[in-house]
Design a protein around this motif. Sequence first.
Motif, PDB file in Angstrom:
ATOM      1  N   GLU A 143      11.034   4.329   7.478  1.00 46.62           N
ATOM      2  CA  GLU A 143      10.831   3.698   6.169  1.00 46.62           C
ATOM      3  C   GLU A 143       9.745   4.429   5.378  1.00 46.62           C
ATOM      4  O   GLU A 143       9.879   4.644   4.171  1.00 46.62           O
ATOM      5  N   GLN A 144       8.665   4.813   6.081  1.00 50.75           N
ATOM      6  CA  GLN A 144       7.585   5.534   5.407  1.00 50.75           C
ATOM      7  C   GLN A 144       8.080   6.878   4.893  1.00 50.75           C
ATOM      8  O   GLN A 144       7.740   7.294   3.779  1.00 50.75           O
ATOM      9  N   ALA A 145       8.873   7.572   5.701  1.00 50.45           N
ATOM     10  CA  ALA A 145       9.414   8.860   5.279  1.00 50.45           C
ATOM     11  C   ALA A 145      10.257   8.704   4.015  1.00 50.45           C
ATOM     12  O   ALA A 145      10.130   9.487   3.065  1.00 50.45           O
ATOM     13  N   GLN A 146      11.107   7.694   3.992  1.00 53.45           N
ATOM     14  CA  GLN A 146      11.952   7.469   2.827  1.00 53.45           C
ATOM     15  C   GLN A 146      11.102   7.151   1.597  1.00 53.45           C
ATOM     16  O   GLN A 146      11.378   7.636   0.495  1.00 53.45           O
ATOM     17  N   ALA A 147      10.054   6.353   1.786  1.00 56.58           N
ATOM     18  CA  ALA A 147       9.190   5.992   0.665  1.00 56.58           C
ATOM     19  C   ALA A 147       8.468   7.216   0.105  1.00 56.58           C
ATOM     20  O   ALA A 147       8.317   7.353  -1.118  1.00 56.58           O
ATOM     21  N   LEU A 201       9.513  10.361   0.243  1.00 58.49           N
ATOM     22  CA  LEU A 201      10.512  11.164  -0.456  1.00 58.49           C
ATOM     23  C   LEU A 201      10.806  10.588  -1.840  1.00 58.49           C
ATOM     24  O   LEU A 201      10.925  11.335  -2.820  1.00 58.49           O
ATOM     25  N   GLU A 202      10.901   9.273  -1.917  1.00 63.77           N
ATOM     26  CA  GLU A 202      11.161   8.629  -3.202  1.00 63.77           C
ATOM     27  C   GLU A 202       9.968   8.780  -4.144  1.00 63.77           C
ATOM     28  O   GLU A 202      10.131   9.023  -5.349  1.00 63.77           O
ATOM     29  N   GLU A 203       8.760   8.641  -3.590  1.00 60.50           N
ATOM     30  CA  GLU A 203       7.551   8.724  -4.415  1.00 60.50           C
ATOM     31  C   GLU A 203       7.447  10.072  -5.130  1.00 60.50           C
ATOM     32  O   GLU A 203       7.037  10.141  -6.290  1.00 60.50           O
ATOM     33  N   MET A 225       0.840  -1.197   0.000  1.00 57.41           N
ATOM     34  CA  MET A 225       0.000   0.000   0.000  1.00 57.41           C
ATOM     35  C   MET A 225       0.874   1.245   0.000  1.00 57.41           C
ATOM     36  O   MET A 225       1.931   1.272   0.605  1.00 57.41           O
ATOM     37  N   THR A 226       0.442   2.289  -0.685  1.00 56.12           N
ATOM     38  CA  THR A 226       1.187   3.541  -0.740  1.00 56.12           C
ATOM     39  C   THR A 226       1.354   4.124   0.655  1.00 56.12           C
ATOM     40  O   THR A 226       0.420   4.117   1.451  1.00 56.12           O
ATOM     41  N   PRO A 227       2.549   4.647   1.006  1.00 55.47           N
ATOM     42  CA  PRO A 227       2.759   5.222   2.335  1.00 55.47           C
ATOM     43  C   PRO A 227       1.732   6.289   2.657  1.00 55.47           C
ATOM     44  O   PRO A 227       1.456   7.171   1.847  1.00 55.47           O
ATOM     45  N   GLY A 228       1.145   6.196   3.851  1.00 57.76           N
ATOM     46  CA  GLY A 228       0.202   7.201   4.293  1.00 57.76           C
ATOM     47  C   GLY A 228      -1.179   7.073   3.686  1.00 57.76           C
ATOM     48  O   GLY A 228      -2.065   7.867   3.976  1.00 57.76           O
ATOM     49  N   ALA A 229      -1.393   6.048   2.827  1.00 52.91           N
ATOM     50  CA  ALA A 229      -2.684   5.917   2.171  1.00 52.91           C
ATOM     51  C   ALA A 229      -3.709   5.321   3.112  1.00 52.91           C
ATOM     52  O   ALA A 229      -3.394   4.662   4.088  1.00 52.91           O
ATOM     53  N   ALA A 230      -4.977   5.561   2.792  1.00 53.95           N
ATOM     54  CA  ALA A 230      -6.057   5.015   3.592  1.00 53.95           C
ATOM     55  C   ALA A 230      -6.323   3.569   3.200  1.00 53.95           C
ATOM     56  O   ALA A 230      -5.989   3.121   2.106  1.00 53.95           O
ATOM     57  N   ALA A 231      -6.922   2.815   4.102  1.00 60.61           N
ATOM     58  CA  ALA A 231      -7.364   1.467   3.773  1.00 60.61           C
ATOM     59  C   ALA A 231      -8.534   1.550   2.809  1.00 60.61           C
ATOM     60  O   ALA A 231      -9.338   2.484   2.866  1.00 60.61           O
ATOM     61  N   GLU A 279       3.250  15.533 -12.921  1.00 59.14           N
ATOM     62  CA  GLU A 279       2.847  14.151 -13.201  1.00 59.14           C
ATOM     63  C   GLU A 279       3.083  13.254 -11.984  1.00 59.14           C
ATOM     64  O   GLU A 279       2.287  12.350 -11.707  1.00 59.14           O
ATOM     65  N   LEU A 280       4.158  13.493 -11.237  1.00 60.56           N
ATOM     66  CA  LEU A 280       4.397  12.736 -10.007  1.00 60.56           C
ATOM     67  C   LEU A 280       3.278  12.967  -9.001  1.00 60.56           C
ATOM     68  O   LEU A 280       2.803  12.025  -8.346  1.00 60.56           O
ATOM     69  N   VAL A 281       2.856  14.205  -8.874  1.00 58.13           N
ATOM     70  CA  VAL A 281       1.790  14.537  -7.925  1.00 58.13           C
ATOM     71  C   VAL A 281       0.468  13.912  -8.368  1.00 58.13           C
ATOM     72  O   VAL A 281      -0.288  13.380  -7.543  1.00 58.13           O
ATOM     73  N   ILE A 282       0.180  13.954  -9.645  1.00 58.39           N
ATOM     74  CA  ILE A 282      -1.035  13.309 -10.159  1.00 58.39           C
ATOM     75  C   ILE A 282      -1.036  11.823  -9.803  1.00 58.39           C
ATOM     76  O   ILE A 282      -2.034  11.280  -9.325  1.00 58.39           O
ATOM     77  N   THR A 283       0.090  11.163 -10.035  1.00 63.11           N
ATOM     78  CA  THR A 283       0.190   9.732  -9.724  1.00 63.11           C
ATOM     79  C   THR A 283      -0.009   9.479  -8.235  1.00 63.11           C
ATOM     80  O   THR A 283      -0.699   8.529  -7.829  1.00 63.11           O
ATOM     81  N   ALA A 284       0.581  10.327  -7.391  1.00 69.57           N
ATOM     82  CA  ALA A 284       0.476  10.152  -5.944  1.00 69.57           C
ATOM     83  C   ALA A 284      -0.957  10.339  -5.463  1.00 69.57           C
ATOM     84  O   ALA A 284      -1.454   9.576  -4.609  1.00 69.57           O
ATOM     85  N   ILE A 285      -1.647  11.346  -5.987  1.00 64.98           N
ATOM     86  CA  ILE A 285      -3.037  11.579  -5.572  1.00 64.98           C
ATOM     87  C   ILE A 285      -3.930  10.436  -6.031  1.00 64.98           C
ATOM     88  O   ILE A 285      -4.761   9.925  -5.271  1.00 64.98           O
TER      89      ILE A 285
END
Length: 222
Positions: A124-128, A130-132, A1-7, A182-188
Amino acid sequence: MTPGAAAPSTEHELVRFDDVGVVLDGNVLLLEATGTVHGGEILALTGANGSGKTTLLRVLAGLLEPTAGTVRIAGRSPDDRDRTFRTALGALIGPPQTARDLTVAEHLQFIAATWGTPAAAGAEQAQALLEELAITPLGRRFPHELSSGQSQLVSLALTFARPARVLLLDEPEQRLDADRLELVITAIRARAEAGAAVVLATHHPRLLEALADHRLHLEDAS
């Protein structure tokens, strides 16, 4: 699951607002607006400057009392003192508060710890995150050392660092070049696919094309 994402919770109506309007000091900030957002959906708020997009987001976040209408976030009235409400909601409405003596990575870890994530998992979540968002080198820097575009990406990372079934985002595209957009679009989109209900205010055609499952156009309130 994406870091910080909801279930995942795509079957549930997580945001509902009915005939919400705001009048402040005799000025109409928001004409009556109605909408719903289920888990997994993205609602885009559009309209000219002054039409009330940010005002509506502030009402949904519990930062501003509506003059008329009702709001429910995950079935509850907005209330900053209600931990259940706070747990359900993540919002980027204006610059987030930061501490001058914490690095970006330390901020992300601190937010994770605030919501009960153990230290190792928080790192680990913080690093993920930052990478995302392709900002790994910024993890060692302090918020006051960032450019405006870098600050916007860090602000989004800080918003995504906490659990949230509902995300409210005010013009998340601000100050971003095309590649970062585009990175932000993918993350949202990833957070919506994980079950979050997303409400975002935007003028940007690319964001609307890529993200909006539904649109609510607000009329000029002036």
